[in-house]
Motif scaffolding. Sequence first.
Motif, PDB file in Angstrom:
ATOM      1  N   THR A  34       0.801  -1.226   0.000  1.00 34.26           N
ATOM      2  CA  THR A  34       0.000   0.000   0.000  1.00 34.26           C
ATOM      3  C   THR A  34       0.835   1.278   0.000  1.00 34.26           C
ATOM      4  OG1 THR A  34      -0.132  -0.113   2.412  1.00 34.26           O
ATOM      5  CG2 THR A  34      -1.925  -1.136   1.166  1.00 34.26           C
ATOM      6  N   ASP A  35       2.139   1.152   0.130  1.00 37.77           N
ATOM      7  CA  ASP A  35       2.981   2.341   0.243  1.00 37.77           C
ATOM      8  C   ASP A  35       3.760   2.640  -1.039  1.00 37.77           C
ATOM      9  OD1 ASP A  35       4.497   0.113   0.408  1.00 37.77           O
ATOM     10  OD2 ASP A  35       5.294   0.496   2.403  1.00 37.77           O
ATOM     11  N   GLY A  36       3.308   2.062  -2.144  1.00 37.49           N
ATOM     12  CA  GLY A  36       3.942   2.346  -3.428  1.00 37.49           C
ATOM     13  C   GLY A  36       5.242   1.607  -3.679  1.00 37.49           C
ATOM     14  N   LYS A  37       5.640   0.727  -2.772  1.00 41.98           N
ATOM     15  CA  LYS A  37       6.882  -0.013  -2.941  1.00 41.98           C
ATOM     16  C   LYS A  37       6.708  -1.135  -3.961  1.00 41.98           C
ATOM     17  CE  LYS A  37       9.054   0.873   1.539  1.00 41.98           C
ATOM     18  NZ  LYS A  37       9.647   0.270   2.754  1.00 41.98           N
ATOM     19  N   LYS A  38       7.831  -1.569  -4.503  1.00 43.73           N
ATOM     20  CA  LYS A  38       7.843  -2.674  -5.448  1.00 43.73           C
ATOM     21  C   LYS A  38       8.917  -3.675  -5.050  1.00 43.73           C
ATOM     22  CE  LYS A  38       6.351   0.100  -9.437  1.00 43.73           C
ATOM     23  NZ  LYS A  38       6.692   0.513 -10.838  1.00 43.73           N
TER      24      LYS A  38
ATOM     25  N   LYS B  11      16.551 -12.721 -11.290  1.00 45.04           N
ATOM     26  CA  LYS B  11      16.349 -14.133 -10.954  1.00 45.04           C
ATOM     27  C   LYS B  11      14.870 -14.409 -10.652  1.00 45.04           C
ATOM     28  CE  LYS B  11      20.979 -15.044  -9.118  1.00 45.04           C
ATOM     29  NZ  LYS B  11      21.764 -15.410  -7.912  1.00 45.04           N
ATOM     30  N   ILE B  12      14.225 -13.496  -9.923  1.00 48.49           N
ATOM     31  CA  ILE B  12      12.806 -13.668  -9.619  1.00 48.49           C
ATOM     32  C   ILE B  12      11.984 -13.612 -10.897  1.00 48.49           C
ATOM     33  CG2 ILE B  12      10.810 -12.643  -8.440  1.00 48.49           C
ATOM     34  CD1 ILE B  12      12.784 -11.645  -6.282  1.00 48.49           C
ATOM     35  N   ASP B  13      12.334 -12.674 -11.775  1.00 47.82           N
ATOM     36  CA  ASP B  13      11.645 -12.537 -13.058  1.00 47.82           C
ATOM     37  C   ASP B  13      11.767 -13.831 -13.868  1.00 47.82           C
ATOM     38  OD1 ASP B  13      10.357 -10.692 -15.127  1.00 47.82           O
ATOM     39  OD2 ASP B  13      12.147 -11.359 -16.214  1.00 47.82           O
ATOM     40  N   LYS B  14      12.957 -14.398 -13.912  1.00 46.09           N
ATOM     41  CA  LYS B  14      13.182 -15.645 -14.640  1.00 46.09           C
ATOM     42  C   LYS B  14      12.379 -16.781 -14.029  1.00 46.09           C
ATOM     43  CE  LYS B  14      16.849 -18.871 -15.989  1.00 46.09           C
ATOM     44  NZ  LYS B  14      18.304 -19.206 -15.865  1.00 46.09           N
TER      45      LYS B  14
ATOM     46  N   PRO C  42       5.856 -12.295 -16.070  1.00 43.34           N
ATOM     47  CA  PRO C  42       7.058 -11.548 -15.654  1.00 43.34           C
ATOM     48  C   PRO C  42       6.868 -10.925 -14.278  1.00 43.34           C
ATOM     49  CG  PRO C  42       5.742 -10.214 -17.121  1.00 43.34           C
ATOM     50  CD  PRO C  42       5.049 -11.552 -17.043  1.00 43.34           C
ATOM     51  N   LEU C  43       7.960 -10.541 -13.671  1.00 48.94           N
ATOM     52  CA  LEU C  43       7.902  -9.866 -12.369  1.00 48.94           C
ATOM     53  C   LEU C  43       7.088  -8.582 -12.451  1.00 48.94           C
ATOM     54  CD1 LEU C  43       8.742  -9.344  -9.445  1.00 48.94           C
ATOM     55  CD2 LEU C  43      10.923  -8.444 -10.299  1.00 48.94           C
ATOM     56  N   SER C  44       7.175  -7.881 -13.557  1.00 50.64           N
ATOM     57  CA  SER C  44       6.464  -6.608 -13.704  1.00 50.64           C
ATOM     58  C   SER C  44       4.954  -6.761 -13.500  1.00 50.64           C
ATOM     59  CB  SER C  44       6.730  -6.006 -15.080  1.00 50.64           C
ATOM     60  OG  SER C  44       6.305  -6.886 -16.108  1.00 50.64           O
TER      61      SER C  44
ATOM     62  N   THR D 116       4.170  -5.168  -7.496  1.00 51.47           N
ATOM     63  CA  THR D 116       3.668  -4.436  -6.328  1.00 51.47           C
ATOM     64  C   THR D 116       3.096  -5.369  -5.259  1.00 51.47           C
ATOM     65  OG1 THR D 116       1.511  -4.139  -7.402  1.00 51.47           O
ATOM     66  CG2 THR D 116       3.137  -2.381  -7.697  1.00 51.47           C
ATOM     67  N   TYR D 117       3.185  -6.679  -5.481  1.00 49.61           N
ATOM     68  CA  TYR D 117       2.640  -7.632  -4.511  1.00 49.61           C
ATOM     69  C   TYR D 117       3.595  -7.785  -3.319  1.00 49.61           C
ATOM     70  CZ  TYR D 117      -1.209  -9.202  -7.500  1.00 49.61           C
ATOM     71  OH  TYR D 117      -2.365  -9.277  -8.234  1.00 49.61           O
TER      72      TYR D 117
END
Length: 286
Positions: free
Chosen positions: A90-94, A106-109, A118-120, A124-125
Motif C-alpha cells: 500500500t505504500d507504493g513499494k515494489k 532471478k525472480i523474473d526468470k 514476468p515480475l512486472s 507491487t505484490y
Amino acid sequence: MIKKIICTTALVLLSTTSFYAQKQNTLLWEISGKGIEKPSYLFGTIHITCDATLKPKVIDALNKTERLFLEFDMTDPEMATKMMGKLQMTDGKKISQLVTKEQAEKIDKFLKENFGMPLSYVDTYKPFFFQSLFYTKMISCPVQSFENELMKITKEQNEKVYGLETMESQLAIFDKIPYEKQIEDLNKMLESIEKKDFSEMEKLITLYQDENLNDLMKIISESDLQTVNQFNEDLLVNRNKNWVPIIIEKSKEQATFFGVGAAHLAGENGVITLLKKQGYKVKPVK
C-alpha cells in the motif's frame, strides 16, 4: 492465471513454528470432556506435500464428525478476489526496489519459467506472495494439499466447511512483518531453488508422514527462515489463543473436525496444551 496462482498461495499462507514435547507420534487428536457430548477431532496438516492421502484413522474421524473447520474457509467462492485486494503493497513499494538488480532478474526468470508471467506483472505484490510461490517449487513432485483432501471428503458427505478465522485476518498478520525481513527469507528460498537444495523440505515431509510431531517442530524451529521465529507471537501464539474458545464452542455444538497446520498443535502455547489447560481431554489417536 493470476487467480489460479492466488488460490495456490492460499494453501501456503503460513508456516509457523514452536517446539514443545508431545510424547505420542500422531497428528490426530480426539477432543472430549466438559460438556462435549460427541468427540471432536484435531488434525495437523502440512500445506505442501507430495502425497496427501488421508490415513484410515483420519477418514474415520471425518465420518464421525458433522462439519469441517480449517484455518479459514477455503471454499469461499470470493476467496481469490478478496485475496487479490489484500496482496498489494500500500505504500507504493515494489519488489524490484527491495532487492538487488540481480535478484530481481532471478525472480523474473523464475516467474516466467514456472508461472508464465514476468515480475512486472506482480511487482507491487507483498513479499509473502512470492514466498508462497517459491514453496511450491521446493519439492521435486507435483504439489498436493491435505486441506484439499479434507474438503473433498467433506463435500462428498454433504457437509460444510468453515474457518477458525478469516482469510483477511491471516493476510493482516504479514503486515506486521517488515518487508525487508520478508525479503531476507525470500532470497534464501530463491538460493535454495537455484541450488536445487530441497533437503529441509524433504525432511519435513518425511517427518510429517511418520507423524513425528516432535522432530517436525524441531526442524522447523531450526530453519534458516527466521522471520517465522522472530514473529512467532503473531504468526502462531496469538492465533492459537484465539482459536481455542472457538474450538471449544463448536465442539459442544456438534462433533467437528478441525484441520490446522501441524505447527499449531505442539508447544506450550499450542492448541493441544491450551485445550488441556481449559480442562478438556485431548487424546492421541494412534
